[in-house]
Motif scaffolding. Structure first.
Motif, short mmCIF file in Angstrom:
data_model
loop_
_atom_site.label_atom_id
_atom_site.label_comp_id
_atom_site.label_asym_id
_atom_site.label_seq_id
_atom_site.Cartn_x
_atom_site.Cartn_y
_atom_site.Cartn_z
N UNK A 34 75.51 -40.78 46.62
CA UNK A 34 74.67 -40.27 47.70
C UNK A 34 74.70 -38.74 47.69
N UNK A 35 73.53 -38.12 47.81
CA UNK A 35 73.41 -36.66 47.87
C UNK A 35 72.78 -36.28 49.20
N UNK A 36 73.45 -35.36 49.91
CA UNK A 36 72.98 -34.94 51.23
C UNK A 36 72.71 -33.44 51.21
N UNK A 37 71.44 -33.01 51.16
CA UNK A 37 71.15 -31.57 51.20
C UNK A 37 71.62 -30.97 52.52
N UNK A 38 72.34 -29.84 52.43
CA UNK A 38 72.87 -29.21 53.65
C UNK A 38 72.76 -27.69 53.58
N UNK A 39 72.88 -27.08 54.75
CA UNK A 39 73.02 -25.63 54.87
C UNK A 39 74.36 -25.36 55.53
N UNK A 40 75.03 -24.30 55.11
CA UNK A 40 76.34 -23.94 55.64
C UNK A 40 76.17 -22.76 56.59
N UNK A 55 79.86 -24.93 59.96
CA UNK A 55 79.08 -26.09 60.31
C UNK A 55 78.14 -26.45 59.15
N UNK A 56 78.02 -27.75 58.88
CA UNK A 56 77.10 -28.22 57.86
C UNK A 56 75.88 -28.82 58.56
N UNK A 57 74.72 -28.27 58.26
CA UNK A 57 73.47 -28.70 58.89
C UNK A 57 72.63 -29.46 57.87
N UNK A 58 72.12 -30.62 58.27
CA UNK A 58 71.24 -31.39 57.38
C UNK A 58 70.01 -30.56 57.05
N UNK A 59 69.70 -30.45 55.77
CA UNK A 59 68.59 -29.60 55.31
C UNK A 59 67.36 -30.47 55.06
N UNK A 60 66.56 -30.62 56.11
CA UNK A 60 65.32 -31.37 55.97
C UNK A 60 65.42 -32.78 56.52
N UNK A 109 79.27 -34.44 66.87
CA UNK A 109 78.12 -34.96 66.11
C UNK A 109 77.71 -34.06 64.95
N UNK A 110 78.56 -33.14 64.56
CA UNK A 110 78.27 -32.25 63.43
C UNK A 110 79.43 -32.32 62.44
N UNK A 111 79.11 -32.29 61.14
CA UNK A 111 80.15 -32.27 60.12
C UNK A 111 80.60 -30.83 59.93
N UNK A 112 81.91 -30.65 59.97
CA UNK A 112 82.51 -29.31 59.87
C UNK A 112 83.25 -29.19 58.55
#
Length: 326
Positions: free
Chosen positions: A15-21, A112-117, A158-161
């Motif tokens: 599984x690949x999850x695009x993220x922004x840091x 914080x890791x934010x879902x990108x899209x 609710x956020x991945x750190x």
């Protein structure tokens, strides 16, 4: 919202999850510039070439590694970005561990890791919920700022750190700093535990001590000087009545102060002293006491004789009539 400092993807099996840091913390410290005290003009750091003395701009400056005294290898940012490293653009999860098993000294800055899209929302939520349900933290590897790093992924609100972590060889061994073994009785330990209990709170937030008093005081100094006023003076604290040498007494006093500060009083705050064991008399101690008694008696006898002699001399002196001079 802060700007992203890095972008890539979380690699979770297939599984690949695009993220922004994004930075998870803020720095509220007051920063200073350097000034020439004589005329208060700004002092700046300039980058000068050693050979021609020319001042350089950032565009003219690159990275290099000194292989030997006469050989320098230049490395560009593009070459660093294109290195054949699996973690160059991915946070690759290597395994999962209980969060409590991680030594806090290894945990660094948080991001914080934010879902990108829109496409990343579902796998992102899937990983977050899986981490929440089994109370695990993910250990990952990623490349950032010119090196491969060890990372820790956990869930918060609710956020991945993501936490950057220290490698094993980056943590110093504290064994040589540990004090020598000391003997403590249960009463001393119980008092220390009572002090801990009296100072225990539900969390750090909304506590009186969870405030940066240094920054607040510095702001008051700057504000006063900007208005042409004298900076506020520090309030003098009451000097302690005396140094407490007794550890047990210090613990007892600390417990009482902590409970008083929280408006708590009770019998639990009072811990009585343990009765001291009588010292066993040894032959050496008995002999020493006898010797001391003899010495004291001899000194007393000499003192009495000396005192009597002084009184006799005083009487003789008083009986003499003063001589008259012509």
């Amino acid at each position: 919202m802060p700007r992203p400092v890095w972008s890539g993807a979380i690699s979770f099996g297939l599984v690949t999850i695009p993220i922004k840091v994004l930075p998870a913390t803020e720095n509220h410290s007051i920063s200073f510039h350097q000034y020439h005290l004589e005329d208060m003009s700004r002092v700046r750091t300039r980058k000068i070439c050693d050979l021609d003395g020319k001042q350089l701009t950032n565009a003219e400056i690159g990275k290099g590694f000194e292989v030997s005294k006469d050989t320098i290898v230049a490395v560009t940012d593009a070459e660093l970005d294109e290195m054949p490293l699996p973690t160059a653009k991915a946070i690759e999860i290597a395994g999962f561990v209980p969060y409590e098993s991680i030594d806090p000294i290894r945990i660094g800055e948080g991001y914080y890791l934010q879902a990108d899209g829109q496409v990343a929302n579902k796998p992102y939520t899937l990983l977050r919920k899986a981490l929440e349900r089994n109370s695990k933290a993910a250990v990952a590897k990623f490349a950032w700022h010119g090196r491969e790093r060890l990372g820790l992924l956990r869930v918060q609100d609710d956020v991945i750190l993501l936490h950057a972590m220290k490698w094993d060889d980056e943590v110093r061994d504290p064994k040589e700093l540990a004090p020598k073994a000391m003997e403590l009785d249960d009463d001393e330990i119980d008092r220390a535990i009572l002090l801990i209990d009296s100072m225990t709170t539900d969390g750090i937030a909304d506590q009186d001590w969870a405030t940066d008093r240094y920054t607040e005081a510095l702001e008051r100094v700057i504000e006063a000087k900007a208005e042409g006023k004298k900076p506020p003076e520090m309030e003098e604290e009451e000097a302690p009545a005396g140094q407490v040498l007794d550890l047990m007494a210090a613990l007892q006093e600390s417990v009482q102060k902590a409970q008083s500060a929280r408006g708590e009083t009770g019998k639990d705050a009072t811990v009585h002293e343990m009765p001291k064991k009588p010292k066993k008399k040894t032959a050496a101690t008995t002999a020493a006491k006898k010797t001391a008694k003899k010495t004291t008696a001899a000194k007393t006898s000499v003192a009495k004789k000396s005192s009597a002699a002084k009184k006799t001399a005083g009487k003789k002196t008083a009986a003499r009539k003063p001589r008259r001079t012509a």
